[in-house]
Every structure is written in C-alpha cells, then in structure tokens.
Motif scaffolding. Structure first.
Motif, mmCIF file in Angstrom:
data_model
loop_
_atom_site.group_PDB
_atom_site.id
_atom_site.type_symbol
_atom_site.label_atom_id
_atom_site.label_comp_id
_atom_site.label_asym_id
_atom_site.label_seq_id
_atom_site.Cartn_x
_atom_site.Cartn_y
_atom_site.Cartn_z
ATOM 1 N N ASP A 57 18.727 153.368 -28.128
ATOM 2 C CA ASP A 57 18.676 152.036 -28.731
ATOM 3 C C ASP A 57 19.012 150.944 -27.723
ATOM 4 O OD1 ASP A 57 18.013 153.087 -31.188
ATOM 5 O OD2 ASP A 57 20.091 153.179 -31.898
ATOM 6 N N ILE A 58 19.615 151.307 -26.593
ATOM 7 C CA ILE A 58 19.988 150.294 -25.597
ATOM 8 C C ILE A 58 19.068 150.331 -24.380
ATOM 9 C CG2 ILE A 58 22.400 150.187 -26.307
ATOM 10 C CD1 ILE A 58 23.092 152.055 -23.994
ATOM 11 N N ALA A 59 17.888 150.926 -24.536
ATOM 12 C CA ALA A 59 16.918 150.980 -23.442
ATOM 13 C C ALA A 59 16.159 149.663 -23.344
ATOM 14 C CB ALA A 59 15.938 152.129 -23.659
ATOM 15 N N ASP A 60 15.977 149.182 -22.121
ATOM 16 C CA ASP A 60 15.141 148.014 -21.842
ATOM 17 C C ASP A 60 14.011 148.463 -20.925
ATOM 18 O OD1 ASP A 60 16.671 146.042 -23.245
ATOM 19 O OD2 ASP A 60 18.152 146.134 -21.631
ATOM 20 N N THR A 61 12.772 148.275 -21.379
ATOM 21 C CA THR A 61 11.613 148.789 -20.655
ATOM 22 C C THR A 61 10.667 147.651 -20.295
ATOM 23 O OG1 THR A 61 11.739 150.913 -21.816
ATOM 24 C CG2 THR A 61 9.653 150.372 -20.751
ATOM 25 N N SER A 62 10.175 147.680 -19.063
ATOM 26 C CA SER A 62 9.157 146.729 -18.631
ATOM 27 C C SER A 62 7.916 147.490 -18.193
ATOM 28 C CB SER A 62 9.670 145.854 -17.482
ATOM 29 O OG SER A 62 9.912 146.632 -16.327
ATOM 30 N N TYR A 63 6.765 146.894 -18.410
ATOM 31 C CA TYR A 63 5.480 147.444 -17.988
ATOM 32 C C TYR A 63 4.821 146.435 -17.051
ATOM 33 C CZ TYR A 63 6.000 150.654 -21.934
ATOM 34 O OH TYR A 63 6.463 151.605 -22.812
ATOM 35 N N THR A 64 4.262 146.943 -15.972
ATOM 36 C CA THR A 64 3.537 146.085 -15.037
ATOM 37 C C THR A 64 2.136 146.642 -14.845
ATOM 38 O OG1 THR A 64 5.579 145.518 -13.872
ATOM 39 C CG2 THR A 64 3.509 145.034 -12.759
ATOM 40 N N SER A 65 1.139 145.791 -15.067
ATOM 41 C CA SER A 65 -0.267 146.159 -14.914
ATOM 42 C C SER A 65 -0.845 145.414 -13.714
ATOM 43 C CB SER A 65 -1.042 145.786 -16.181
ATOM 44 O OG SER A 65 -2.438 145.885 -15.973
ATOM 45 N N PHE A 66 -1.582 146.164 -12.869
ATOM 46 C CA PHE A 66 -2.168 145.525 -11.682
ATOM 47 C C PHE A 66 -3.458 146.222 -11.286
ATOM 48 C CE2 PHE A 66 -2.700 145.243 -7.025
ATOM 49 C CZ PHE A 66 -2.814 143.856 -6.906
ATOM 50 N N THR A 67 -4.463 145.417 -10.957
ATOM 51 C CA THR A 67 -5.709 145.903 -10.384
ATOM 52 C C THR A 67 -5.937 145.208 -9.047
ATOM 53 O OG1 THR A 67 -6.737 146.316 -12.537
ATOM 54 C CG2 THR A 67 -8.206 146.096 -10.655
ATOM 55 N N PRO A 68 -6.019 145.942 -7.940
ATOM 56 C CA PRO A 68 -6.316 145.297 -6.661
ATOM 57 C C PRO A 68 -7.748 144.768 -6.641
ATOM 58 C CG PRO A 68 -6.288 147.684 -6.416
ATOM 59 C CD PRO A 68 -5.831 147.395 -7.806
ATOM 60 N N VAL A 69 -7.970 143.745 -5.850
ATOM 61 C CA VAL A 69 -9.316 143.202 -5.697
ATOM 62 C C VAL A 69 -10.181 144.230 -4.971
ATOM 63 C CG1 VAL A 69 -10.718 141.376 -4.682
ATOM 64 C CG2 VAL A 69 -8.480 140.837 -5.683
ATOM 65 N N THR A 70 -11.345 144.537 -5.528
ATOM 66 C CA THR A 70 -12.244 145.545 -4.974
ATOM 67 C C THR A 70 -13.625 144.941 -4.783
ATOM 68 O OG1 THR A 70 -11.032 147.309 -6.119
ATOM 69 C CG2 THR A 70 -13.231 147.843 -5.302
ATOM 70 N N ALA A 71 -14.171 145.071 -3.586
ATOM 71 C CA ALA A 71 -15.504 144.556 -3.309
ATOM 72 C C ALA A 71 -16.544 145.323 -4.114
ATOM 73 C CB ALA A 71 -15.816 144.670 -1.812
ATOM 74 N N GLY A 72 -17.575 144.612 -4.569
ATOM 75 C CA GLY A 72 -18.677 145.262 -5.260
ATOM 76 C C GLY A 72 -18.574 145.299 -6.765
ATOM 77 N N THR A 73 -17.488 144.764 -7.334
ATOM 78 C CA THR A 73 -17.378 144.732 -8.792
ATOM 79 C C THR A 73 -18.074 143.496 -9.335
ATOM 80 O OG1 THR A 73 -15.272 143.557 -8.697
ATOM 81 C CG2 THR A 73 -15.187 145.959 -8.768
ATOM 82 N N GLY A 74 -18.465 143.549 -10.586
ATOM 83 C CA GLY A 74 -19.068 142.398 -11.229
ATOM 84 C C GLY A 74 -18.016 141.416 -11.695
ATOM 85 N N SER A 75 -18.434 140.442 -12.465
ATOM 86 C CA SER A 75 -17.523 139.405 -12.930
ATOM 87 C C SER A 75 -16.915 139.724 -14.287
ATOM 88 C CB SER A 75 -18.253 138.062 -13.018
ATOM 89 O OG SER A 75 -19.367 138.149 -13.902
ATOM 90 N N GLY A 76 -17.470 140.701 -15.004
ATOM 91 C CA GLY A 76 -16.984 141.009 -16.339
ATOM 92 C C GLY A 76 -15.967 142.128 -16.343
ATOM 93 N N GLY A 77 -15.379 142.355 -17.506
ATOM 94 C CA GLY A 77 -14.442 143.458 -17.661
ATOM 95 C C GLY A 77 -13.196 143.040 -18.418
ATOM 96 N N LYS A 78 -12.382 144.041 -18.775
ATOM 97 C CA LYS A 78 -11.134 143.778 -19.473
ATOM 98 C C LYS A 78 -10.205 144.974 -19.298
ATOM 99 C CE LYS A 78 -12.754 145.655 -23.896
ATOM 100 N NZ LYS A 78 -12.932 145.387 -25.351
ATOM 101 N N ALA A 79 -8.935 144.744 -19.555
ATOM 102 C CA ALA A 79 -7.947 145.817 -19.575
ATOM 103 C C ALA A 79 -7.062 145.598 -20.783
ATOM 104 C CB ALA A 79 -7.112 145.819 -18.294
ATOM 105 N N GLU A 80 -6.836 146.642 -21.552
ATOM 106 C CA GLU A 80 -6.014 146.510 -22.745
ATOM 107 C C GLU A 80 -5.143 147.743 -22.914
ATOM 108 O OE1 GLU A 80 -8.568 146.048 -26.076
ATOM 109 O OE2 GLU A 80 -9.571 147.975 -25.816
ATOM 110 N N LEU A 81 -4.026 147.517 -23.577
ATOM 111 C CA LEU A 81 -3.029 148.561 -23.780
ATOM 112 C C LEU A 81 -2.694 148.603 -25.255
ATOM 113 C CD1 LEU A 81 -1.445 150.410 -21.789
ATOM 114 C CD2 LEU A 81 0.437 148.779 -21.948
#
Length: 506
Positions: A57-81
């Motif tokens: 009950d006394i746990a504190d949790t953080s989440y960090t989401s990251f995508t590095p920039v990658t050549a050749g990807t399009g402009s669209g997309g999404k990420a969801e949790l």
C-alpha cells in the motif's frame, strides 16, 4: 492452362497483394552475384508488457515511455498503455464504466501516458498496491526501439527499496537464474498475456540437485489480456537458496519477469537472462558492491568449467580464488564472489575452454551494510548491437556502464530532451578492449524532469551495457540495474523484384 497453373497464379496474386510485389523472383531470373543486400527497415508495431509493480500500500511507481528518433519512419503512429484487466474487459465485451473500481472508464491505478513525439520521454505515476499489469502497443513512428521502464519505491516491508524493470516484449521462452525459495524470500514469476487467445505455460525449477520434482507448474493457463503472478514456493516442497526458473510456452506467448522480495535485504525485479550460450557477459557491477553472487545453470547433460574474468577499467583480470566455476549438467551452481570490484567499475566475462555447453547466468548484487542492505540483479545480457535505450534517468543517480570484452569499440551516447523541457546532448566514447567504463552520462541542456539515454555502436567490437539507478529510500541506499540489449528497432528485409516468369507453364 491447367488447374495447377491457375492455382499458382491465384496464390502468387494473393502474395503480391500482401507484400506489394516484394518477393517474386525465379531462381533463374538473377545471375550469380547480383543479389542485393537485405535492407534494415524500422519495425511498424511493438508490444510490451509491464508486470503489476507491487502489492504494498506504500508503493510509489513511475512509468517512463520513450521512442528514439529512427530514420525512415512515417509521420503517423501512436503509443498507448492499458491495464491488462481493461484489455480483458474490452476483449470480452464487458463495459469499463464506473462501479467496477474505475473512474470515467480508466482503471484505478493505471498511469496516464500520452507520448507526443519520438525523442522526448513521457512519464506517469501511480501509488498503492492495486496497480495492475499493463499492456502497451506502439505503432508507426513510435514503434522502433520503444522502451518502457517501471520503477517502484517501497519504503518498508519485504522487498523494500528501489525496484526497476524494463517492460518486456512477449515471447515463448525465458530463463531466470537467481530466483530463490529460501526462508525470508518471496519470489513470484509474473506472466502477462497480451493476446486475444489464452496462453498455456510451463514453469520448471532447477536447484543444486537438478530439476525440482513437481507438477504444479505444468499447464498454467493465462487468460487473454491478463496477468498471473505465481509464487515459486508453491512449485516445490523443499526451500532452495538458488534456483533457475525456466518459463516455456506451449501455446500463445507471454511476457515474464521474476519479482524477488527479501525480508531483510530488500528486493528487485529479475529480468530474463540472455539465451543459453557458451560465452556470457554480465555488465555493470556497481563499484561499491558489498557482495556479488554468481548463479549459473546448464540444461546440458555434460558438466562444464566456466573461466571467470572481471573486465575492470584497466583490463581483464582473474578474481583471486575464483578462476573457474564448475557447473554440473542439469543443475544450478552458485558462488559467492565477495567484494569483487574493490571500488572499481566491473563486468563479469564467462568463457569455456573445451567442450563448451550452453549456459545461462545472473548476478545477485548487494550494496550497503546491516539493516541498510539492498539487492539488485544483473542477468547475462545480449550486446547493445546497433542501438539500446535506458528510458528512466534523472539529473542525479544514473550511471551508465559499458564494456567491450574482446575489441576496442566506439559508441555514441545521446541524452534525450527532458520530460518537462531541455535539449538533447550527445557524446562519443571509446571503450578499450577488455575494459569496463562507468560513465556519467551527458545531460540535456536546460534539463527539466527525467530523460532517456540511447547508446549506439559506431565501430569496433561488441559492446555490452547496463544502467544503474540509485535513490535513497528511507535512508536505505536503494538501487536497481537494467541491462542494455539491442532494442530491435529495425528488421532485415530481403530485397526482391517482381518477375512474372514464374507463372509461365512449363
């Protein structure tokens, strides 16, 4: 034209519709030596699963989401949790409204993460012991190299301290050397199924005398979009200090991680070790480690002797009294290496001289003294490869450890923009053959919030890496270590051309 030829034309037409005429060359169409090299293209979809972080009950949790920039990807997309239970409700057609512990359609305890663009991390926080396992999906420009870090602080109780884990991609087999069912330890293997059909999983335990005889771990069903924590002590009758856990999936796929909780020495997540191999690298032993314990296992029938080397800042050295470790076939072997690093950065390098057999291994590392002791784990790791990422870093408390066991290598380390502001910064490092270098990583200019670190190999031999996070938790020196294998942000796509000659009737 006969029926066989018509069927062939229909089949090839369907293939062409799916692949965009990607692979339709006959063996005679291209001369010897004219084949083009396979291209490396960004992946278009990535799935990650995060285990339920804590029951405290006394746990504190953080989440960090990251995508590095990658050549050749399009402009669209999404990420969801989404929470595994929310996914399950959606899959079965149940509503996700109020009255089931939710608020406005969002499950209680699920962090709100809304990535806006590759190159900038985003964080979300939860508290308490009701945070569920999470299932994440990234598509388009957010998919290549997508990384999620889950970090939990627990101020008191079993497993108190800092617990960190990279959310993992689902797979069909995992090895976890370093687990335990000894008194004072409560180890759980968390199984999370991200798919629409049930997964069937077997859990096998191997101790100092071989396989633990039990049928309790056979045929465990993990429902679609759900997670199952399995207490390891329920899978055997006799407590064992050192165990290797083997998770194999009969049908479907799961994400898996072991949560190791100790009544006195804190705890952490034990991530899966690299696949069984005849040579292993366990990177990033903290220079102030009070004790280091090596746990190794081979499923082979034959015994083997592991040659132990420590990659120090000045080169490879042999630890006195621990030149070799004998591993008996089918059993788990554990050896206390003591104060191995003696105040210097280090990584363990394991090799075999003759008749090598595949081995898995991990380290249990302890910092602090007396009641202030804390524990973390370092599984054997795959190399950084083209690129690897550590998502959760702060202005203080992050150490990057890189080792080049066989040949000098040059790497580029990039600190991303901060979650709340700042500009990315990069620096190039040379890691000499046989050494480990602890690096104070570059920090974004004008940093606000946390940031991500990306390691790219530029030249030379293979590089292995780990990132250590430190934070004081109720005056205890909390720490957690994550290794840095290749992020698999690109895939090899063979070159091929359309050739309708294969449709001609002979």
């Amino acid at each position: 034209m006969n029926r066989t030829t018509l069927s062939l034309i229909a089949g090839v037409a369907a293939l062409a519709a799916v692949t965009g005429f990607a692979a339709l060359e006959s063996p005679d169409a291209a001369g010897a030596g004219t084949a083009k090299a396979a291209a490396r293209l960004p992946v278009e979809r990535t799935t990650l699963v995060c285990p339920a972080p804590s029951s405290s009950d006394i746990a504190d949790t953080s989440y960090t989401s990251f995508t590095p920039v990658t050549a050749g990807t399009g402009s669209g997309g999404k990420a969801e949790l989404r929470s595994a239970t929310e996914e399950s409700d959606s899959a079965t057609g149940n509503s996700a409204g109020k009255g089931k512990g939710e608020d406005g359609g969002k499950k209680a305890g699920r962090p709100a993460l809304q990535p806006k663009a590759p190159g900038t991390p985003v964080t979300g926080d939860t508290s308490g012991g009701d945070t569920p396992a999470l299932i994440g999906t990234a598509e388009g420009k957010f998919a290549p190299g997508w990384t999620m870090q889950q970090t939990t602080e627990v101020a008191a109780g079993a497993g108190r301290g800092l617990l960190g884990v990279d959310c993992t991609a689902p797979d069909t087999e995992f090895w976890f050397p370093g687990a335990s069912t000894a008194p004072g330890r409560s180890d759980y293997v968390h199984l999370t199924n991200p798919d629409d059909s049930a997964a069937v999983v077997d859990i096998e335990l191997y101790g100092k005398d071989g396989a633990v005889k039990s049928t309790a771990g056979e045929g465990i069903t993990v429902a679609p979009h759900s997670s199952e924590p399995v207490l390891l002590s329920t899978l055997g009758d006799t407590p064992q200090e050192d165990l290797t856990v083997h998770v194999s999936v009969r049908s479907g796929r799961v994400g898996a991680a072991v949560q190791a909780l100790d009544d006195k020495d804190g705890g952490d997540w034990l991530s899966a070790a690299a696949d069984p191999a005849t040579g292993l690298v366990l990177p990033g032993i903290p220079k102030d480690a009070a004790s280091v314990r090596l746990i190794a296992f081979t499923a082979a029938d034959a015994d083997t002797d592991l040659k132990v080397k420590l990659a120090s800042p000045t080169g490879l050295i042999t630890p006195a009294g621990h030149e070799t470790v004998h591993v008996k076939g089918g059993t788990t072997t554990a050896v206390d290496l003591g104060d191995l690093t003696r105040g210097e950065a280090g990584s363990l390098v394991l090799t075999q001289a003759s008749s090598p057999v595949p081995v898995v291994a991990a380290l249990r590392v302890t910092r602090g003294k007396g009641s202030k002791r804390e524990t973390a784990f370092i599984p054997a790791s795959a190399p950084v490869g083209a690129r690897a990422t550590a998502a959760d870093n702060s202005a203080k408390g992050s150490t990057l450890s890189l080792t080049a066991p066989t040949a000098t290598a040059q790497v580029k380390v990039t600190a991303s923009a901060g979650t709340e502001g700042g500009t990315q910064a990069s620096r190039t490092y040379t890691i000499k053959a046989g050494t480990t270098q602890d690096i104070v990583p570059p920090r974004p200019s004008g940093l606000k919030g946390g940031y991500a670190l990306t390691v790219e190999c530029l030249s030379g031999g293979p590089v292995y890496g780990a990132r250590t996070l430190t934070a004081s938790v109720e005056d205890t020196p909390g720490f957690t270590i994550q290794t840095l294998p290749d992020d698999r942000g690109t895939v090899s796509v063979p070159h091929a051309d359309e050739d309708i000659a294969v449709l001609q009737e002979k």
